[in-house]
Design an enzyme around this catalytic site. Sequence first.
Site, PDB file in Angstrom:
ATOM      1  N   ARG A 198       0.734  -1.156  -0.096  1.00  0.00           N
ATOM      2  CA  ARG A 198       0.026  -0.029  -0.181  1.00  0.00           C
ATOM      3  C   ARG A 198       1.041   1.275   0.048  1.00  0.00           C
ATOM      4  NH1 ARG A 198      -4.787  -1.828   4.085  1.00  0.00           N
ATOM      5  NH2 ARG A 198      -5.387  -3.718   2.875  1.00  0.00           N
ATOM      6  N   ARG A 211       1.912   1.222  10.313  1.00  0.00           N
ATOM      7  CA  ARG A 211       1.452   1.768   8.922  1.00  0.00           C
ATOM      8  C   ARG A 211       2.626   1.596   8.236  1.00  0.00           C
ATOM      9  NH1 ARG A 211      -2.961   4.826   7.468  1.00  0.00           N
ATOM     10  NH2 ARG A 211      -3.385   5.583   9.832  1.00  0.00           N
ATOM     11  N   GLU A 261      -6.800  -0.597  14.610  1.00  0.00           N
ATOM     12  CA  GLU A 261      -7.473  -1.713  14.084  1.00  0.00           C
ATOM     13  C   GLU A 261      -6.599  -3.078  13.784  1.00  0.00           C
ATOM     14  OE1 GLU A 261      -8.566  -2.602   9.277  1.00  0.00           O
ATOM     15  OE2 GLU A 261      -8.757  -0.680  10.014  1.00  0.00           O
TER      16      GLU A 261
END
Length: 422
Positions: A258, A273, A345
């Site tokens: 990503r 992340r 999350e």
Amino acid sequence: MIDPRTLRDDPDVVRASQRARGEDEGVVDKLLSLDSRRRSSIAAADKLRAEQKSLGKLIPKAQGDERAELLAKAKDLAAQVKTAEVEQTEASEEFEQLHRLVPNLVHPDAPEGGEDDYVVLKHVGEPKKFDFEPKDHLELCEGLGALDMERGAKVSGSRFYFLTGVGAQLQLGLLNMAIAQATANGFTPMITPTLVRPEIMAGTGFLGAHSSEVYRLRDDDLYLVGTSEVPLAGYHADEILDLGDGPKRYAGWSSCYRREAGSYGKDTRGIIRVHQFDKVEMFVYTRPEDAEAEHARLLDWEEQMLAKIEVPYRVIDTATGDLGTSAYRKFDCEAWVPSQQTYRELTSTSNCTTFQARRLGIRYRDDDGRPQTVATLNGTLATTRWIVAILENHQLEDGSVRVPEALRPFLGGTEVLTPASK
């Protein structure tokens, strides 16, 4: 894509869904107009082709002036058919292009709003109160010799890393535990391609509003996937499935990529992340009427995995403005992260109804033998990010980390990870 029949028969439902998502509801009237034009052009072209066919049967029997008149009429009809077919193609393409831009409908019970407007459905477990200052996962990883961010950046740039030693073992053990659970529950384990064709990426809904997140190899016209949901959705593209024995369930293990566009400055420390991570993803094909029950099962399987790593977590019902293009409803499980004093999350499960399958041409036969569009669902079983929750919640004062009991068999029976210097 949403069902065109819903658009025609109940446009107010589509308008309400667009409003709930914060999207333009005016697109509904544009689509209805294009759909009307498309259907009229198809009818007109069909009528002209029928006339052309009937005329073609008369010409061989005609003689003299009558034949010449019929041939002239046939020539004129051929030109009309060509014009009508051009109009049909243009109208169909315009409708298709706009239709593909419209996100899935939203569940009537999904909370409305943006990223922060979720509803907490439940809490499981209590955040641990440490009698020492807890370390964050990066500090713990460095002590354990589990992670090398510096050399990851040297080799690949920011937000890349090497999992080293017990870090690599921890990820492999975690993902193997996920595969073991999936297999025990009837899933077929799959190691999937991480490069896919544009039509597959677009078919799953990732080339719309979230296209900036996707890595593209322009010279090869391929995309790097951000989840094995994409290749698993494409696995049965343009097929008619046999669902006589129930849903088809797959568990895909893949590396995921990503770009994290627009997230600079957020969670740049450690591996929360990052640009590349590994994940085991559940993916299901089922009958539309069974999709909501299957969604509940996927959430339950995710919670079973979270119970195995023994971390406090909460389940949230994601708000309509944060669903993504394909999801009808989405539940996230967020684990407590002690160093941040917040929930982050770890899993997400989405019911995509028939939205993806309609774009990818995936059908099944109903009880009358007629082809119908299937529903697709997905859900996370484990990812690299889970290492953060495991290390931080199970840390000891000396920098050691207790291994959750269910995970120990996948780490050779290890009960405690100890700092590399010990």
